[in-house]
Design a protein around this motif. Sequence first.
Motif, PDB file in Angstrom:
ATOM      1  N   ASP A  21       8.189   6.506  -1.233  1.00 26.77           N
ATOM      2  CA  ASP A  21       9.335   7.211  -0.682  1.00 26.77           C
ATOM      3  C   ASP A  21       9.922   8.098  -1.787  1.00 26.77           C
ATOM      4  O   ASP A  21      10.411   7.602  -2.797  1.00 26.77           O
ATOM      5  CB  ASP A  21      10.380   6.195  -0.201  1.00 26.77           C
ATOM      6  CG  ASP A  21      11.564   6.859   0.475  1.00 26.77           C
ATOM      7  OD1 ASP A  21      11.677   8.101   0.430  1.00 26.77           O
ATOM      8  OD2 ASP A  21      12.398   6.127   1.042  1.00 26.77           O
ATOM      9  N   MET A  22       9.874   9.398  -1.591  1.00 23.58           N
ATOM     10  CA  MET A  22      10.325  10.324  -2.623  1.00 23.58           C
ATOM     11  C   MET A  22      11.844  10.386  -2.747  1.00 23.58           C
ATOM     12  O   MET A  22      12.375  11.074  -3.618  1.00 23.58           O
ATOM     13  CB  MET A  22       9.785  11.733  -2.343  1.00 23.58           C
ATOM     14  CG  MET A  22       8.286  11.839  -2.516  1.00 23.58           C
ATOM     15  SD  MET A  22       7.773  11.390  -4.196  1.00 23.58           S
ATOM     16  CE  MET A  22       6.053  11.002  -3.935  1.00 23.58           C
ATOM     17  N   ARG A  23      12.548   9.652  -1.906  1.00 25.10           N
ATOM     18  CA  ARG A  23      14.008   9.635  -2.014  1.00 25.10           C
ATOM     19  C   ARG A  23      14.489   8.554  -2.974  1.00 25.10           C
ATOM     20  O   ARG A  23      15.669   8.466  -3.271  1.00 25.10           O
ATOM     21  CB  ARG A  23      14.632   9.379  -0.634  1.00 25.10           C
ATOM     22  CG  ARG A  23      14.342  10.476   0.397  1.00 25.10           C
ATOM     23  CD  ARG A  23      14.738  10.042   1.781  1.00 25.10           C
ATOM     24  NE  ARG A  23      13.971   8.866   2.199  1.00 25.10           N
ATOM     25  CZ  ARG A  23      14.138   8.257   3.379  1.00 25.10           C
ATOM     26  NH1 ARG A  23      15.039   8.713   4.235  1.00 25.10           N
ATOM     27  NH2 ARG A  23      13.401   7.204   3.689  1.00 25.10           N
ATOM     28  N   SER A  24      13.570   7.727  -3.462  1.00 22.97           N
ATOM     29  CA  SER A  24      13.973   6.635  -4.347  1.00 22.97           C
ATOM     30  C   SER A  24      12.905   6.416  -5.411  1.00 22.97           C
ATOM     31  O   SER A  24      11.822   6.999  -5.364  1.00 22.97           O
ATOM     32  CB  SER A  24      14.179   5.343  -3.542  1.00 22.97           C
ATOM     33  OG  SER A  24      12.982   4.970  -2.887  1.00 22.97           O
ATOM     34  N   GLY A  25      13.221   5.559  -6.376  1.00 28.48           N
ATOM     35  CA  GLY A  25      12.253   5.183  -7.391  1.00 28.48           C
ATOM     36  C   GLY A  25      12.283   6.013  -8.645  1.00 28.48           C
ATOM     37  O   GLY A  25      11.547   5.757  -9.599  1.00 28.48           O
ATOM     38  N   TRP A  26      13.160   7.020  -8.697  1.00 27.93           N
ATOM     39  CA  TRP A  26      13.143   7.900  -9.856  1.00 27.93           C
ATOM     40  C   TRP A  26      13.797   7.279 -11.076  1.00 27.93           C
ATOM     41  O   TRP A  26      13.706   7.826 -12.173  1.00 27.93           O
ATOM     42  CB  TRP A  26      13.810   9.228  -9.498  1.00 27.93           C
ATOM     43  CG  TRP A  26      13.046   9.934  -8.434  1.00 27.93           C
ATOM     44  CD1 TRP A  26      13.437  10.129  -7.144  1.00 27.93           C
ATOM     45  CD2 TRP A  26      11.741  10.500  -8.535  1.00 27.93           C
ATOM     46  NE1 TRP A  26      12.463  10.796  -6.440  1.00 27.93           N
ATOM     47  CE2 TRP A  26      11.405  11.034  -7.262  1.00 27.93           C
ATOM     48  CE3 TRP A  26      10.811  10.610  -9.569  1.00 27.93           C
ATOM     49  CZ2 TRP A  26      10.197  11.668  -7.013  1.00 27.93           C
ATOM     50  CZ3 TRP A  26       9.601  11.244  -9.316  1.00 27.93           C
ATOM     51  CH2 TRP A  26       9.295  11.762  -8.057  1.00 27.93           C
ATOM     52  N   ILE A  39       0.835  -1.202   0.000  1.00 30.52           N
ATOM     53  CA  ILE A  39       0.000   0.000   0.000  1.00 30.52           C
ATOM     54  C   ILE A  39       0.865   1.245   0.000  1.00 30.52           C
ATOM     55  O   ILE A  39       0.615   2.207  -0.750  1.00 30.52           O
ATOM     56  CB  ILE A  39      -0.950  -0.020   1.212  1.00 30.52           C
ATOM     57  CG1 ILE A  39      -2.003  -1.121   1.036  1.00 30.52           C
ATOM     58  CG2 ILE A  39      -1.629   1.337   1.389  1.00 30.52           C
ATOM     59  CD1 ILE A  39      -2.838  -1.384   2.269  1.00 30.52           C
ATOM     60  N   ARG A  40       1.904   1.249   0.818  1.00 28.09           N
ATOM     61  CA  ARG A  40       2.798   2.417   0.861  1.00 28.09           C
ATOM     62  C   ARG A  40       3.474   2.638  -0.485  1.00 28.09           C
ATOM     63  O   ARG A  40       3.638   3.768  -0.936  1.00 28.09           O
ATOM     64  CB  ARG A  40       3.843   2.225   1.951  1.00 28.09           C
ATOM     65  CG  ARG A  40       3.293   2.399   3.361  1.00 28.09           C
ATOM     66  CD  ARG A  40       4.344   2.087   4.395  1.00 28.09           C
ATOM     67  NE  ARG A  40       3.818   2.273   5.752  1.00 28.09           N
ATOM     68  CZ  ARG A  40       4.405   1.814   6.847  1.00 28.09           C
ATOM     69  NH1 ARG A  40       5.541   1.122   6.746  1.00 28.09           N
ATOM     70  NH2 ARG A  40       3.865   2.022   8.023  1.00 28.09           N
ATOM     71  N   HIS A  41       3.855   1.549  -1.130  1.00 26.11           N
ATOM     72  CA  HIS A  41       4.523   1.667  -2.422  1.00 26.11           C
ATOM     73  C   HIS A  41       3.602   2.311  -3.449  1.00 26.11           C
ATOM     74  O   HIS A  41       4.040   3.115  -4.281  1.00 26.11           O
ATOM     75  CB  HIS A  41       4.947   0.279  -2.918  1.00 26.11           C
ATOM     76  CG  HIS A  41       5.500   0.277  -4.308  1.00 26.11           C
ATOM     77  ND1 HIS A  41       6.744   0.772  -4.619  1.00 26.11           N
ATOM     78  CD2 HIS A  41       4.966  -0.140  -5.480  1.00 26.11           C
ATOM     79  CE1 HIS A  41       6.963   0.657  -5.923  1.00 26.11           C
ATOM     80  NE2 HIS A  41       5.898   0.107  -6.465  1.00 26.11           N
ATOM     81  N   MET A  42       2.323   1.988  -3.385  1.00 23.79           N
ATOM     82  CA  MET A  42       1.376   2.511  -4.369  1.00 23.79           C
ATOM     83  C   MET A  42       0.915   3.925  -4.063  1.00 23.79           C
ATOM     84  O   MET A  42       0.769   4.749  -4.970  1.00 23.79           O
ATOM     85  CB  MET A  42       0.156   1.583  -4.454  1.00 23.79           C
ATOM     86  CG  MET A  42       0.457   0.237  -5.081  1.00 23.79           C
ATOM     87  SD  MET A  42      -1.044  -0.738  -5.345  1.00 23.79           S
ATOM     88  CE  MET A  42      -1.387  -1.283  -3.659  1.00 23.79           C
ATOM     89  N   TYR A  43       0.662   4.229  -2.788  1.00 29.45           N
ATOM     90  CA  TYR A  43      -0.032   5.468  -2.458  1.00 29.45           C
ATOM     91  C   TYR A  43       0.761   6.440  -1.583  1.00 29.45           C
ATOM     92  O   TYR A  43       0.364   7.600  -1.464  1.00 29.45           O
ATOM     93  CB  TYR A  43      -1.354   5.139  -1.764  1.00 29.45           C
ATOM     94  CG  TYR A  43      -2.257   4.281  -2.608  1.00 29.45           C
ATOM     95  CD1 TYR A  43      -2.789   4.767  -3.800  1.00 29.45           C
ATOM     96  CD2 TYR A  43      -2.559   2.971  -2.249  1.00 29.45           C
ATOM     97  CE1 TYR A  43      -3.601   3.985  -4.601  1.00 29.45           C
ATOM     98  CE2 TYR A  43      -3.377   2.173  -3.038  1.00 29.45           C
ATOM     99  CZ  TYR A  43      -3.890   2.688  -4.216  1.00 29.45           C
ATOM    100  OH  TYR A  43      -4.694   1.907  -5.011  1.00 29.45           O
ATOM    101  N   ALA A  44       1.841   5.999  -0.973  1.00 30.34           N
ATOM    102  CA  ALA A  44       2.684   6.881  -0.174  1.00 30.34           C
ATOM    103  C   ALA A  44       4.151   6.553  -0.440  1.00 30.34           C
ATOM    104  O   ALA A  44       4.903   6.191   0.467  1.00 30.34           O
ATOM    105  CB  ALA A  44       2.355   6.724   1.324  1.00 30.34           C
TER     106      ALA A  44
END
Length: 360
Positions: A157-162, A150-155
Amino acid sequence: MGKLLCDSTTVAETFQASSPVALPWRESKPAAPPESAVEAVDLVGHAAWDDVLGLEEQQRRHLQRLHAKGVLWKHPQGDDGDGSASVVFRLSHGGEVSSDGNCLFTASKKAMAAAREIDARELRRRTVSRFLEDFGSATSEETEMITDAIRHMYAPDMRSGWGIHVVQEVKLLAKKEDRQALDSAIDELLQLGMQRETAAESIYKERCLPVSDGPSWAKYMSISGSPDDEYDIITLQYTEEGLLSVDENRAGHAAAFGDDIAIECLATEFKREIYVDAMIKTGLCFTCFYKVQAHGSDAMVDEENCVFFLPHRPRSQICEPPFFLFMKGTGWCGAGADHYEPLIAHPCSFVSSEKVAMVL
């Protein structure tokens, strides 16, 4: 929403093997045989694939082949060798449904005979109730797993995933009764010289509920865009450089788009598998949560692999034949799929697996 880089020739095999979000909270009980009579359907009024908009020709040809030759579904329990637990379905398009955020439930209502008399909002309510019941009895390990999803989809982590995401979204829930107080707090920051979007982001992040665990997901998925909803959805969009936009949803019309968790809950509620018919278009793999893009001259996939099925299995015994949904893009979320439509499954006489278009 995510984007993965991969070889387009292997995409279909990858997603046929598993659902993007697998949630084995509970070990399945031994499967029961399907009912002797498969649901009868009315063939009148179901659109031929020639009439469906937004398809490339190779996709249309493949979908027509699925309708003409059928797909073979085998009950997980197996049979006595006589094919009694196997059904061939011819799939036709069940018609367009409104792109209002409730399309998963509206499409499911049309695709499943057992739900055609049930209101789409009632389907949403039953989905959330099923989730809460199963989540409440989950082990600590299972709870942690679903919370991470759920966190991965809707909240996120803005420090990663770019490396994969161009734009990431954070979903927040604002109580309808608190909107006036939220507006007043934003206005105070504006009077101090803060820009509107920065002020809104600050107040919403401070005072609204993030969708980051099971209970908040249930509140989020309950939102149908109705004035009767307890919460409004606030969406913050970010790029790697920072805040991109704030969707304040002032009219309160935004509904929670059905995700893989919701589909699995529907499957459990109705004790049947749900197959989502996804498609690859111009090198883009349309799925529930991932947009898989292949670069280069080989970005296009062959016709045989341009359409594939994503299985969603119930967390209990399978007592009914499956139903099918079609997923395609409307352009709202870039190249990815963002809209469910119903598929009508017409059961027909059993034929060997060599003669059908696909074995599920």
